[in-house]
Design a protein around this motif. Sequence first.
Motif, short mmCIF file in Angstrom:
data_model
loop_
_atom_site.label_atom_id
_atom_site.label_comp_id
_atom_site.label_asym_id
_atom_site.label_seq_id
_atom_site.Cartn_x
_atom_site.Cartn_y
_atom_site.Cartn_z
N GLU A 71 -6.84 5.12 -3.13
CA GLU A 71 -5.67 4.46 -2.57
C GLU A 71 -4.81 3.95 -3.72
O GLU A 71 -5.32 3.68 -4.81
N THR A 110 0.85 -1.19 0.00
CA THR A 110 0.00 0.00 0.00
C THR A 110 0.89 1.24 0.00
O THR A 110 1.59 1.50 0.98
N ILE A 150 -1.97 1.00 -4.74
CA ILE A 150 -1.36 -0.28 -4.39
C ILE A 150 -0.29 -0.61 -5.42
O ILE A 150 -0.52 -0.53 -6.62
N THR A 170 -6.62 9.41 3.61
CA THR A 170 -5.44 10.17 4.00
C THR A 170 -5.42 11.53 3.29
O THR A 170 -6.30 11.86 2.50
N ARG A 176 -0.45 14.99 -4.74
CA ARG A 176 0.10 14.15 -3.69
C ARG A 176 1.52 13.74 -4.08
O ARG A 176 1.76 13.30 -5.21
N PHE A 179 -0.32 4.48 -0.57
CA PHE A 179 -1.10 5.34 0.32
C PHE A 179 -2.53 4.79 0.39
O PHE A 179 -2.98 4.09 -0.52
N SER A 180 -3.21 5.09 1.47
CA SER A 180 -4.52 4.52 1.75
C SER A 180 -5.63 5.55 1.53
O SER A 180 -5.37 6.75 1.45
N LYS A 181 -6.86 5.05 1.44
CA LYS A 181 -8.01 5.94 1.41
C LYS A 181 -8.12 6.67 2.76
O LYS A 181 -7.69 6.16 3.79
N TRP A 235 -4.63 14.91 1.09
CA TRP A 235 -4.28 15.42 -0.23
C TRP A 235 -4.13 16.94 -0.14
O TRP A 235 -4.82 17.59 0.64
N ASP A 291 -11.72 10.27 -3.30
CA ASP A 291 -10.92 9.49 -2.37
C ASP A 291 -10.23 8.41 -3.19
O ASP A 291 -10.74 7.99 -4.24
N ASN A 351 -7.24 2.46 -6.71
CA ASN A 351 -8.62 2.18 -6.35
C ASN A 351 -9.26 3.50 -5.92
O ASN A 351 -8.82 4.10 -4.93
N ASN A 381 -7.87 15.76 4.63
CA ASN A 381 -8.05 14.32 4.48
C ASN A 381 -9.23 14.01 3.57
O ASN A 381 -10.22 14.74 3.53
#
Length: 205
Positions: free
Chosen positions: A168, A3, A170, A9, A73, A5-7, A11, A166, A90, A36
């Motif tokens: 993420e 990961t 991967i 978080t 980002r 970065f994740s959902k 920007w 939003d 995603n 966020n």
Amino acid sequence: DQTVFSKGTAWSYYSAGSLDGTTWKTEFDGRWDTGNAPLGYYTSDPSNSRGYQTILDYGDDTNNKRPTAYFQRQIPLSSDPTDNDEFILNFVADDGFIVYVNGEEAGRYLMPDGEANYSSFASSYAPGNPDEGTLTLPAQLFHRGVNLMAVELHNNAANSTDLYWDAELIKQSSTTTGIETLSTDPEFTLPDKGNLSIQACFEPL
């Protein structure tokens, strides 16, 4: 899978007007606000039942909202991607968007073909309100060091009640070491006896 970065978080974002003709796709702007995800607005629901963490400014007229919001980002990578790496974005979005990596377009969703500008509208509203989906971003656009992901999010109409972003990222890595190709035919008949462990592998046309 890794990961990146994740959902949910943070920007950097800009929603105060046009950035046409600037370097926002290629240079990180530390003057932008930060918030966020999810970022956006939903003017038909004052209770914020969608769980927005950051409310964007759409202007003074609910019937003539600003059509585009911008996001940035920075993505640090410790090594250059290999031929076996894939970057999977995603997303949850309403309505359409274009994502850039280090200034190059990496994917788009619900946007017409061709170059977009601040006044461009998405080609359709997001039927999932918002939509959830996946884009595979070209690994060759990333490099060792700090990368810049930039996103322009477009509404589908000036009087639309909502905007949502939003995502993420991967990083997926695979290896073919020690794997034997069993068949390259489009159809394969499984043996009727014994155990066999096989994996289907595909390449883009």
